[in-house]
Scaffold this active site. Structure first.
Site, mmCIF file in Angstrom:
data_model
loop_
_atom_site.group_PDB
_atom_site.id
_atom_site.type_symbol
_atom_site.label_atom_id
_atom_site.label_comp_id
_atom_site.label_asym_id
_atom_site.label_seq_id
_atom_site.Cartn_x
_atom_site.Cartn_y
_atom_site.Cartn_z
ATOM 1 N N HIS A 114 9.326 2.968 8.475
ATOM 2 C CA HIS A 114 9.182 2.078 9.632
ATOM 3 C C HIS A 114 8.021 2.588 10.479
ATOM 4 C CE1 HIS A 114 10.398 -0.869 12.562
ATOM 5 N NE2 HIS A 114 10.278 0.048 13.507
ATOM 6 N N SER A 136 0.828 -1.212 0.000
ATOM 7 C CA SER A 136 0.000 0.000 0.000
ATOM 8 C C SER A 136 0.868 1.270 0.000
ATOM 9 C CB SER A 136 -0.969 0.003 1.188
ATOM 10 O OG SER A 136 -0.293 0.155 2.409
ATOM 11 N N ASN A 137 2.035 1.228 0.602
ATOM 12 C CA ASN A 137 2.923 2.401 0.534
ATOM 13 C C ASN A 137 3.460 2.594 -0.883
ATOM 14 O OD1 ASN A 137 3.445 3.867 3.186
ATOM 15 N ND2 ASN A 137 3.509 1.727 3.835
ATOM 16 N N MET A 144 10.522 -6.857 3.942
ATOM 17 C CA MET A 144 10.761 -7.456 5.262
ATOM 18 C C MET A 144 11.961 -8.400 5.257
ATOM 19 S SD MET A 144 8.467 -5.735 6.720
ATOM 20 C CE MET A 144 8.062 -6.336 8.345
ATOM 21 N N THR A 196 20.919 2.813 6.927
ATOM 22 C CA THR A 196 22.316 2.561 7.260
ATOM 23 C C THR A 196 22.427 1.090 7.654
ATOM 24 O OG1 THR A 196 21.946 3.189 9.558
ATOM 25 C CG2 THR A 196 22.701 4.933 8.064
ATOM 26 N N ASN A 228 13.761 3.914 3.733
ATOM 27 C CA ASN A 228 12.844 2.932 4.319
ATOM 28 C C ASN A 228 11.749 3.672 5.075
ATOM 29 O OD1 ASN A 228 11.986 0.307 5.280
ATOM 30 N ND2 ASN A 228 12.914 0.818 7.259
HETATM 31 C C1 GAR Z 1 4.032 -0.736 6.645
HETATM 32 O O1 GAR Z 1 3.305 -0.456 7.807
HETATM 33 C C2 GAR Z 1 5.510 -0.428 6.841
HETATM 34 O O2 GAR Z 1 5.729 0.690 7.661
HETATM 35 C C3 GAR Z 1 5.989 -1.690 7.520
HETATM 36 O O3 GAR Z 1 5.320 -2.726 6.859
HETATM 37 C C4 GAR Z 1 4.050 -2.242 6.386
HETATM 38 C C5 GAR Z 1 3.961 -2.574 4.914
HETATM 39 O O4 GAR Z 1 2.687 -2.258 4.395
HETATM 40 N N1 GAR Z 1 7.428 -1.808 7.427
HETATM 41 C C6 GAR Z 1 8.196 -2.354 8.360
HETATM 42 O O5 GAR Z 1 7.768 -2.827 9.393
HETATM 43 C C7 GAR Z 1 9.682 -2.344 8.058
HETATM 44 N N2 GAR Z 1 10.467 -2.511 9.235
HETATM 45 P P1 GAR Z 1 2.463 -2.080 2.838
HETATM 46 O O6 GAR Z 1 3.053 -3.325 2.169
HETATM 47 O O7 GAR Z 1 0.993 -2.014 2.671
HETATM 48 O O8 GAR Z 1 3.155 -0.830 2.385
#
Ligand code: GAR
Length: 208
Positions: free
Chosen positions: A109, A13-14, A90, A141, A107
């Site tokens: 988070h 979704s991001n 991930m 990093t 990234n």
């Molecule tokens: C998001 O909430 C992102 O911040 C998190 O995974 C989700 C992915 O959602 N990322 C992490 O936890 C990385 N450490 P998405 O696939 O719908 O964008």
């Protein structure tokens, strides 16, 4: 035109928010490819439907982290990116991979870093009694979920919040701040000095 490669592991979704903003706001950039470590990542379908090149580098097909990262880097470099965007990707990346993309790897988070690096951020924030949660976009990093912070969104924790309800509200903010951060980078609006990232025209790097 800056070239962006987005790495995903799932829903994406991001990534969708970035693809949509890039088109709607006519950034001087294009999303050149979306690459996943999981063949079944939902986001790949969205990207393909938008005519974006997609790729899969399956971590299960590689014997070591180093071998996976090398294959991933080759898949990325085939698209000659100016910027590599981790969007729910991930996998822990090797220092060699991070060094290869130094200064052009970012990234998102789902916590107010440096609080709660790693997994289960919302559950941990609720358990810790935090009154404020949020999300962070940062340069990557070698240290997991660390690096110069580009923008943060702050989201109040409600007394009756569950992991689900909090993560939903944080995700809404993620979809605001991630496109914003990518746009700033492709517009060359950011200055990085050590750990501090500033916007040349003083745009607010805190959303709430
Ligand atoms: C998001 O909430 C992102 O911040 C998190 O995974 C989700 C992915 O959602 N990322 C992490 O936890 C990385 N450490 P998405 O696939 O719908 O964008």
């Amino acid at each position: 035109m800056k070239r962006i490669v987005i790495l995903i592991s799932g829903r994406g979704s991001n990534m969708e928010a970035i693809v949509n903003a890039c088109a709607a706001e006519q950034w001087p950039a294009q999303v050149a490819a979306v690459i996943s470590n999981r063949p079944d990542a939902l986001g790949l379908q969205f990207a393909a439907a938008r005519g974006i090149a997609t790729g899969v580098v399956d971590h299960k097909q590689h014997a070591s982290r180093e071998a996976f990262d090398e294959a991933l880097a080759q898949a990325i470099d085939a698209h000659a990116p100016d910027l590599v965007v981790l969007a729910g990707f991930m996998r822990i990346l090797t220092p060699a991979f991070v060094a290869r993309y130094d200064g052009r790897l970012i990234n998102i988070h789902p916590s107010l870093l440096p609080a709660f690096p790693g997994l289960h951020t919302h559950r941990r924030a609720i358990e810790a009694g935090c009154k404020l949660a949020g999300a962070t976009v940062h340069y990557v990093t070698a240290e997991l979920d660390h690096g110069p912070i580009i923008v943060q969104a702050a989201v109040p924790v409600q007394p009756d919040d569950s992991e689900d309800s909090l993560s939903r509200r944080v995700l809404v903010q993620e979809h605001r701040i991630y496109p914003m951060a990518v746009r700033w980078i492709v517009e060359e609006a950011l200055e990085v000095s050590g750990n501090r990232v500033t916007h040349r025209r003083g745009e607010s790097q805190l959303v709430n």
